[in-house]
Scaffold this active site. Structure first.
Site, mmCIF file in Angstrom:
data_model
loop_
_atom_site.group_PDB
_atom_site.id
_atom_site.type_symbol
_atom_site.label_atom_id
_atom_site.label_comp_id
_atom_site.label_asym_id
_atom_site.label_seq_id
_atom_site.Cartn_x
_atom_site.Cartn_y
_atom_site.Cartn_z
ATOM 1 N N GLN A 135 0.810 -1.207 0.000
ATOM 2 C CA GLN A 135 0.000 0.000 0.000
ATOM 3 C C GLN A 135 0.848 1.264 0.000
ATOM 4 O O GLN A 135 0.350 2.351 -0.297
ATOM 5 C CB GLN A 135 -0.912 0.023 1.222
ATOM 6 C CG GLN A 135 -0.191 0.196 2.552
ATOM 7 C CD GLN A 135 -1.106 0.046 3.740
ATOM 8 O OE1 GLN A 135 -1.570 -1.041 4.040
ATOM 9 N NE2 GLN A 135 -1.359 1.159 4.422
ATOM 10 N N CYS A 141 -5.228 0.329 3.537
ATOM 11 C CA CYS A 141 -5.330 -1.093 3.872
ATOM 12 C C CYS A 141 -6.765 -1.586 3.822
ATOM 13 O O CYS A 141 -7.033 -2.733 3.447
ATOM 14 C CB CYS A 141 -4.725 -1.362 5.243
ATOM 15 S SG CYS A 141 -5.457 -0.378 6.571
ATOM 16 N N HIS A 278 -6.254 -1.390 11.619
ATOM 17 C CA HIS A 278 -5.622 -1.853 10.376
ATOM 18 C C HIS A 278 -6.433 -3.000 9.797
ATOM 19 O O HIS A 278 -6.919 -3.868 10.532
ATOM 20 C CB HIS A 278 -4.189 -2.311 10.676
ATOM 21 C CG HIS A 278 -3.413 -2.728 9.472
ATOM 22 N ND1 HIS A 278 -3.203 -1.898 8.387
ATOM 23 C CD2 HIS A 278 -2.785 -3.903 9.162
ATOM 24 C CE1 HIS A 278 -2.476 -2.536 7.477
ATOM 25 N NE2 HIS A 278 -2.222 -3.753 7.925
#
Length: 330
Positions: A135, A141, A278
């Site tokens: 990324q 993400c 995340h």
């Protein structure tokens, strides 16, 4: 300015770190040599100025943090922590660049556990998991996890595995904030409601920055999401295993603060479920050894972790891996 005064100034600069730097003389040249090797390895070359001095402090601080993390992770197959591509970032910088996922509350799973599950299962063995992506310095993400799930489920259905466009989801999912963060659940809800087809990556390449949404006609090729289900599997990780086997790789939101230093092994400690930040793709599990673990694909490139993967202990909701988990239906 005297050396002790200079050190005090820079310690104040990095006072937000969890592990404070000790201001003592470092007589050995090893730290400078290690830092030089580190810079060359990850191609982060700076001029010899205050910026490099601060990076050196962050790097030195990370070595103390690694020692602390490794002192607790002493059981067999435990995670190991050390120098990687994030070692010259402060913990604050790391969080702001890479941990930008919004965690939406999911309902507790109330279904039945799947009986007769295999002791080990990995969707890579079926050839339906695309290679690890990177990324870069973009909080995308959430889009990588969603697209990873969609393209795998599409391949499980009999189509050829093809990498789909993360950039399209990043640019067009108006309920999210592009590189500034987003939610896998909101992205899946947007895909379900709009019936927008995710086009191949070759037609809409990744830029690592938020751009203007490119629109395609309804007749254009791509993959549309019919539905999805997001649940909280905390305390029910065996049921989560069943969902993985039945429906394909799962998009999950985790607490990845300690992952800044992760090198490999099975994470069993240093990973709470209190601050999900995340998004990742859970692609398998293994319960055949002493420590059962999830197999999780990350989006930080193949030089991170276990060639881009992280292993998380099954049971106890380590890293909050079971808190918000989404299965995709095409």
């Amino acid at each position: 300015m005297r050396g002790d005064q200079l050190c005090a100034v820079f310690v104040a600069t990095v006072s937000t770190l969890v592990f404070p730097l000790r201001c003592q003389e470092r007589s050995s040249d090893d730290s400078r040599t290690d830092f030089g090797s580190f810079r060359e390895q990850i191609h982060r070359l700076h001029e010899v100025n205050s910026e490099e001095f601060i990076r050196h402090l962050y790097f030195q601080n990370s070595t103390e943090r690694h020692a602390y993390l490794n002192s607790i992770s002493t059981t067999p197959h435990s995670a190991k922590y050390g120098t990687n591509q994030f070692s010259n970032l402060s913990q604050k910088e790391f969080r702001e660049l890479y941990l930008r996922t919004i965690s939406d509350k999911a309902p507790l799973f109330s279904g039945l556990k799947t009986e007769g599950l295999p002791a080990k299962f990995d969707w890579r063995d079926k050839g339906v998991v695309a290679p690890v992506q990177n990324q870069e310095a973009c909080g995308s993400c959430w889009a990588f996890s969603v697209v990873g799930a969609v393209q795998s489920v599409h391949a499980i259905g009999g189509s050829q595995l093809e990498q789909l466009s993360v950039q399209q989801v990043l640019d067009c999912s108006f309920q999210n904030e592009g590189c500034n963060g987003g939610s896998p659940v909101r992205a899946l809800n947007w895909l379900k409601q709009t019936r927008i087809k995710v086009v191949p990556q070759s037609e809409y390449s990744y830029k690592a920055k938020t751009g203007i949404c490119h629109f395609f006609s309804q007749s254009h090729g791509g993959v549309a999401v019919k539905n999805f289900a997001a649940h909280d599997f905390s305390g029910q990780e065996e049921a989560m295993m069943g969902q993985l086997v039945e429906h394909g790789p799962l998009a999950a939101v985790v607490d990845a603060v300690s992952w800044q230093d992760y090198l490999g092994g099975i994470i069993q400690h240093h990973c709470s479920s209190h601050w999900s930040n995340h998004a990742v793709l859970v692609i398998g599990y293994d319960t055949t050894g002493d420590i059962p673990y999830w197999i999780v694909q990350n989006s930080w490139g193949t030089t991170w972790g276990n060639e881009g993967y992280v292993y998380i202990k099954i049971g106890g909701n380590v890293c909050g891996v079971a808190d918000t988990v989404a299965a995709v239906y095409l």
